[in-house]
Design a protein around this motif. Structure first.
Motif, PDB file in Angstrom:
ATOM      1  N   GLY A  61     -78.464  58.352 -55.790  1.00 33.86           N
ATOM      2  CA  GLY A  61     -78.288  58.746 -54.401  1.00 33.86           C
ATOM      3  C   GLY A  61     -77.136  58.084 -53.673  1.00 33.86           C
ATOM      4  N   TYR A  62     -76.424  57.171 -54.312  1.00 31.17           N
ATOM      5  CA  TYR A  62     -75.282  56.511 -53.665  1.00 31.17           C
ATOM      6  C   TYR A  62     -74.094  57.468 -53.585  1.00 31.17           C
ATOM      7  CZ  TYR A  62     -77.147  51.728 -53.487  1.00 31.17           C
ATOM      8  OH  TYR A  62     -77.858  50.606 -53.178  1.00 31.17           O
ATOM      9  N   MET A  63     -73.183  57.191 -52.660  1.00 32.45           N
ATOM     10  CA  MET A  63     -71.953  57.971 -52.526  1.00 32.45           C
ATOM     11  C   MET A  63     -70.766  57.030 -52.472  1.00 32.45           C
ATOM     12  SD  MET A  63     -72.702  61.040 -49.870  1.00 32.45           S
ATOM     13  CE  MET A  63     -73.985  62.233 -50.157  1.00 32.45           C
ATOM     14  N   TRP A  64     -69.701  57.448 -53.151  1.00 31.94           N
ATOM     15  CA  TRP A  64     -68.438  56.723 -53.114  1.00 31.94           C
ATOM     16  C   TRP A  64     -67.388  57.629 -52.515  1.00 31.94           C
ATOM     17  CZ3 TRP A  64     -66.809  53.191 -57.721  1.00 31.94           C
ATOM     18  CH2 TRP A  64     -67.790  52.211 -57.945  1.00 31.94           C
ATOM     19  N   LEU A  65     -66.875  57.228 -51.365  1.00 33.93           N
ATOM     20  CA  LEU A  65     -65.760  57.922 -50.730  1.00 33.93           C
ATOM     21  C   LEU A  65     -64.491  57.186 -51.128  1.00 33.93           C
ATOM     22  CD1 LEU A  65     -64.588  59.881 -48.465  1.00 33.93           C
ATOM     23  CD2 LEU A  65     -64.664  57.833 -47.022  1.00 33.93           C
ATOM     24  N   GLN A  66     -63.501  57.940 -51.631  1.00 35.83           N
ATOM     25  CA  GLN A  66     -62.208  57.332 -51.921  1.00 35.83           C
ATOM     26  C   GLN A  66     -61.146  57.981 -51.043  1.00 35.83           C
ATOM     27  OE1 GLN A  66     -62.585  57.456 -56.506  1.00 35.83           O
ATOM     28  NE2 GLN A  66     -61.310  55.691 -56.024  1.00 35.83           N
ATOM     29  N   GLN A  67     -60.301  57.136 -50.472  1.00 35.33           N
ATOM     30  CA  GLN A  67     -59.200  57.592 -49.627  1.00 35.33           C
ATOM     31  C   GLN A  67     -57.894  57.191 -50.319  1.00 35.33           C
ATOM     32  OE1 GLN A  67     -61.112  55.137 -46.729  1.00 35.33           O
ATOM     33  NE2 GLN A  67     -61.070  56.784 -45.204  1.00 35.33           N
ATOM     34  N   PHE A  68     -57.060  58.190 -50.572  1.00 34.13           N
ATOM     35  CA  PHE A  68     -55.786  58.004 -51.251  1.00 34.13           C
ATOM     36  C   PHE A  68     -54.659  58.362 -50.279  1.00 34.13           C
ATOM     37  CE2 PHE A  68     -58.910  59.111 -54.476  1.00 34.13           C
ATOM     38  CZ  PHE A  68     -58.640  58.261 -55.535  1.00 34.13           C
ATOM     39  N   PRO A  69     -54.269  57.443 -49.405  1.00 33.20           N
ATOM     40  CA  PRO A  69     -53.200  57.767 -48.459  1.00 33.20           C
ATOM     41  C   PRO A  69     -51.857  57.906 -49.167  1.00 33.20           C
ATOM     42  CG  PRO A  69     -53.827  55.461 -48.256  1.00 33.20           C
ATOM     43  CD  PRO A  69     -54.772  56.080 -49.245  1.00 33.20           C
ATOM     44  N   LEU A  70     -51.131  58.964 -48.836  1.00 36.97           N
ATOM     45  CA  LEU A  70     -49.814  59.156 -49.434  1.00 36.97           C
ATOM     46  C   LEU A  70     -48.825  58.151 -48.855  1.00 36.97           C
ATOM     47  CD1 LEU A  70     -49.532  63.044 -49.575  1.00 36.97           C
ATOM     48  CD2 LEU A  70     -50.225  61.468 -51.380  1.00 36.97           C
ATOM     49  N   ASP A  71     -47.874  57.761 -49.643  1.00 38.16           N
ATOM     50  CA  ASP A  71     -46.816  56.833 -49.243  1.00 38.16           C
ATOM     51  C   ASP A  71     -47.343  55.456 -48.839  1.00 38.16           C
ATOM     52  OD1 ASP A  71     -44.922  58.888 -49.679  1.00 38.16           O
ATOM     53  OD2 ASP A  71     -45.294  59.668 -47.668  1.00 38.16           O
ATOM     54  N   THR A  78     -65.101  53.451 -50.199  1.00 40.08           N
ATOM     55  CA  THR A  78     -66.225  53.039 -49.361  1.00 40.08           C
ATOM     56  C   THR A  78     -67.489  53.415 -50.101  1.00 40.08           C
ATOM     57  OG1 THR A  78     -64.907  53.538 -47.390  1.00 40.08           O
ATOM     58  CG2 THR A  78     -67.278  53.184 -47.074  1.00 40.08           C
ATOM     59  N   MET A  79     -68.355  52.443 -50.337  1.00 37.38           N
ATOM     60  CA  MET A  79     -69.575  52.665 -51.095  1.00 37.38           C
ATOM     61  C   MET A  79     -70.753  52.705 -50.132  1.00 37.38           C
ATOM     62  SD  MET A  79     -68.449  50.084 -54.060  1.00 37.38           S
ATOM     63  CE  MET A  79     -66.867  50.346 -54.868  1.00 37.38           C
ATOM     64  N   PHE A  80     -71.468  53.842 -50.177  1.00 36.59           N
ATOM     65  CA  PHE A  80     -72.618  54.071 -49.309  1.00 36.59           C
ATOM     66  C   PHE A  80     -73.888  54.037 -50.147  1.00 36.59           C
ATOM     67  CE2 PHE A  80     -69.044  56.345 -47.422  1.00 36.59           C
ATOM     68  CZ  PHE A  80     -69.160  56.093 -46.070  1.00 36.59           C
ATOM     69  N   ASP A  81     -74.954  53.415 -49.616  1.00 36.77           N
ATOM     70  CA  ASP A  81     -76.235  53.443 -50.318  1.00 36.77           C
ATOM     71  C   ASP A  81     -76.925  54.786 -50.088  1.00 36.77           C
ATOM     72  OD1 ASP A  81     -77.571  53.318 -47.810  1.00 36.77           O
ATOM     73  OD2 ASP A  81     -78.046  51.187 -48.018  1.00 36.77           O
ATOM     74  N   ALA A  82     -78.113  54.958 -50.648  1.00 39.70           N
ATOM     75  CA  ALA A  82     -78.825  56.236 -50.569  1.00 39.70           C
ATOM     76  C   ALA A  82     -79.229  56.592 -49.135  1.00 39.70           C
ATOM     77  CB  ALA A  82     -80.052  56.213 -51.478  1.00 39.70           C
ATOM     78  N   ASN A  83     -79.231  55.604 -48.237  1.00 38.44           N
ATOM     79  CA  ASN A  83     -79.550  55.856 -46.829  1.00 38.44           C
ATOM     80  C   ASN A  83     -78.300  56.092 -45.986  1.00 38.44           C
ATOM     81  OD1 ASN A  83     -82.383  55.531 -47.155  1.00 38.44           O
ATOM     82  ND2 ASN A  83     -82.082  53.316 -47.213  1.00 38.44           N
TER      83      ASN A  83
END
Length: 180
Positions: A61-71, A78-83
């Motif tokens: 149930g965890y989520m990992w958001l990845q942000q890849f800014p250009l330049d 950002t690691m989110f738990d199941a809640n």
């Protein structure tokens, strides 16, 4: 040779069942790619230890958001738990971010910064950076780029001016409805 890390984490055997989404954004606050991995079922939880803190970073149930800014010379996970609570921000120092066959990637420069929700900042893997220099994987120029970026980001974090962190929940919400 630098290690290229992909946003879909398709090689990750720990994740048995997943959903994934990605998008390209070009806004006033952010230009680049964002990805969201929802780990529906994993073989086993994964925890990391930072001093006195033992933090679960992957579980069902965890989520990992990845942000890849250009330049830019960094990517943020950002690691989110199941809640939906943030358990940590993990900042990879990288040479560059890009896209290959429709999948965002970063070329990792070994040095990392962890930011805990408590505000604690942890610089990681300086030994890996030194080893890469000693073994000829990187040269003095890349070594300096990594340290310059890490020091710059640490200063932004300490002065609460690293705006990308403030976009974590907003970027997650953009992708939640696109998960497949």
């Amino acid at each position: 040779m630098l290690k290229r890390k992909y946003g879909d984490r398709s090689e990750w055997k720990r994740v048995l069942k997943r959903k994934y989404a990605q998008s390209y954004l070009d806004t006033k606050e952010f230009k680049g790619y964002i990805t969201l991995l929802h780990t529906i079922k994993v073989t086993e939880p994964l925890s990391v230890r930072y001093g006195e803190h033992n933090i679960c970073i992957v579980n069902d149930g965890y989520m990992w958001l990845q942000q890849f800014p250009l330049d830019k010379k960094h990517a943020v996970t950002t690691m989110f738990d199941a809640n939906g609570n943030i358990v940590q921000w993990y900042i990879d120092i990288c040479l560059e971010n890009g896209i290959d066959e429709d999948t965002p990637w970063m070329d990792d420069l070994f040095l990392d910064i962890v930011l805990l929700p408590t505000g604690e900042v942890i610089q990681k893997d300086h030994d890996e950076l030194e080893e890469a220099l000693d073994n000829g994987i990187i040269d003095n120029s890349l070594f300096s780029i990594a340290w310059d970026e890490a020091n710059y980001l640490t200063e932004l974090i300490n002065t609460r001016n690293f705006e990308l962190l403030n976009l974590s929940n907003k970027h997650k919400e953009i992708l939640v409805g696109k998960l497949k």
